[in-house]
Design a protein around this motif. Structure first.
Motif, PDB file in Angstrom:
ATOM      1  N   GLY A 122      -0.708   6.333   6.276  1.00 57.17           N
ATOM      2  CA  GLY A 122      -1.281   6.409   4.931  1.00 57.17           C
ATOM      3  C   GLY A 122      -0.563   5.475   3.974  1.00 57.17           C
ATOM      4  N   GLN A 123       0.758   5.406   4.075  1.00 53.12           N
ATOM      5  CA  GLN A 123       1.530   4.491   3.224  1.00 53.12           C
ATOM      6  C   GLN A 123       1.185   3.036   3.538  1.00 53.12           C
ATOM      7  N   ARG A 124       1.035   2.727   4.818  1.00 59.97           N
ATOM      8  CA  ARG A 124       0.678   1.355   5.199  1.00 59.97           C
ATOM      9  C   ARG A 124      -0.706   0.969   4.677  1.00 59.97           C
ATOM     10  N   THR A 125      -1.665   1.894   4.792  1.00 57.50           N
ATOM     11  CA  THR A 125      -3.006   1.566   4.305  1.00 57.50           C
ATOM     12  C   THR A 125      -3.017   1.460   2.780  1.00 57.50           C
ATOM     13  N   ASP A 126      -2.243   2.294   2.104  1.00 55.18           N
ATOM     14  CA  ASP A 126      -2.137   2.179   0.645  1.00 55.18           C
ATOM     15  C   ASP A 126      -1.576   0.819   0.255  1.00 55.18           C
ATOM     16  N   ASN A 127      -0.598   0.335   1.021  1.00 56.61           N
ATOM     17  CA  ASN A 127      -0.020  -0.983   0.741  1.00 56.61           C
ATOM     18  C   ASN A 127      -1.049  -2.093   0.902  1.00 56.61           C
ATOM     19  N   MET A 129      -4.386  -1.690   0.545  1.00 53.83           N
ATOM     20  CA  MET A 129      -5.422  -1.530  -0.480  1.00 53.83           C
ATOM     21  C   MET A 129      -4.954  -1.929  -1.878  1.00 53.83           C
ATOM     22  N   LYS A 130      -3.653  -1.873  -2.125  1.00 54.27           N
ATOM     23  CA  LYS A 130      -3.184  -2.211  -3.473  1.00 54.27           C
ATOM     24  C   LYS A 130      -3.429  -3.678  -3.821  1.00 54.27           C
ATOM     25  N   ASP A 131      -3.661  -4.503  -2.805  1.00 54.41           N
ATOM     26  CA  ASP A 131      -3.927  -5.923  -3.045  1.00 54.41           C
ATOM     27  C   ASP A 131      -5.400  -6.208  -3.341  1.00 54.41           C
ATOM     28  N   ASP A 134     -10.622  -2.779  -7.663  1.00 57.48           N
ATOM     29  CA  ASP A 134     -11.531  -1.645  -7.515  1.00 57.48           C
ATOM     30  C   ASP A 134     -12.906  -2.124  -7.058  1.00 57.48           C
ATOM     31  N   LEU A 137     -12.778  -2.875  -3.355  1.00 57.40           N
ATOM     32  CA  LEU A 137     -12.771  -1.635  -2.582  1.00 57.40           C
ATOM     33  C   LEU A 137     -14.147  -0.962  -2.601  1.00 57.40           C
ATOM     34  N   GLU A 141     -16.206  -0.054   0.639  1.00 58.71           N
ATOM     35  CA  GLU A 141     -16.723   1.304   0.821  1.00 58.71           C
ATOM     36  C   GLU A 141     -18.219   1.272   1.151  1.00 58.71           C
TER      37      GLU A 141
END
Length: 164
Positions: A122-127, A129-131, A134, A137, A141
């Protein structure tokens, strides 16, 4: 022999399909590793994921709906639920006025194991997605919803009994 040059759209399509395949294989391997490390059958992991998704939608599964969701017979579904309940991954609850209706919920011990194992992912995917903005994303989606719908439709078509 004349060979038409690929358009940029063709190149992107091919690359996206390749990446989706790679993602699928990697996700299956991660799931398999989780299942193996906790003594679960591959269908047990499918069952847990189905229960987790249904619970997340606020629509917990019954044993019958779980069997339909993952393509198991009634007996195989009961065996999987029994294994998962013994291991603390699932719990049966009776939340209806009809006490015969059983709902399946994710068990607290199982949730703790899943969070320990999948938390770093989850932390890796958050990292990643932060790049993305919205808007980016939202496009991803929409794309993934469409691809999931297409895959589900194909699965339903190929598993349907053949007439004749």
């Amino acid at each position: 022999m004349y060979r038409a040059r690929k358009t940029e759209r063709d190149r992107l399509r091919d690359e996206i399909v390749t990446l989706l395949r790679s993602y699928s294989v990697e996700a299956q391997q991660v799931g398999h590793t989780f299942a193996q490390s906790h003594g679960l059958h591959p269908t047990d992991l499918q069952a847990l994921i189905a229960v987790m998704h249904a619970e997340g939608r606020g629509d917990p599964l019954t044993p019958g709906r779980l069997g339909e969701a993952i393509g198991l017979s009634s007996g195989a579904t009961t065996a999987a639920i029994d294994r998962l309940e013994r291991a603390g991954h699932l719990r049966r609850t009776r939340e209806s006025t009809d006490r015969r209706v059983v709902h399946l919920r994710y068990g607290e011990p199982g949730m703790a194991l899943a969070l320990e194992f999948f938390g770093p992912l989850g932390q890796r995917t958050d990292n990643v997605m932060k790049d993305f903005t919205d808007e980016d994303l939202a496009t991803v989606e929409r794309f993934l919803h469409g691809m999931t719908t297409a895959l589900s439709a194909h699965h339903a078509a190929v598993r349907a009994p053949k007439a004749g």
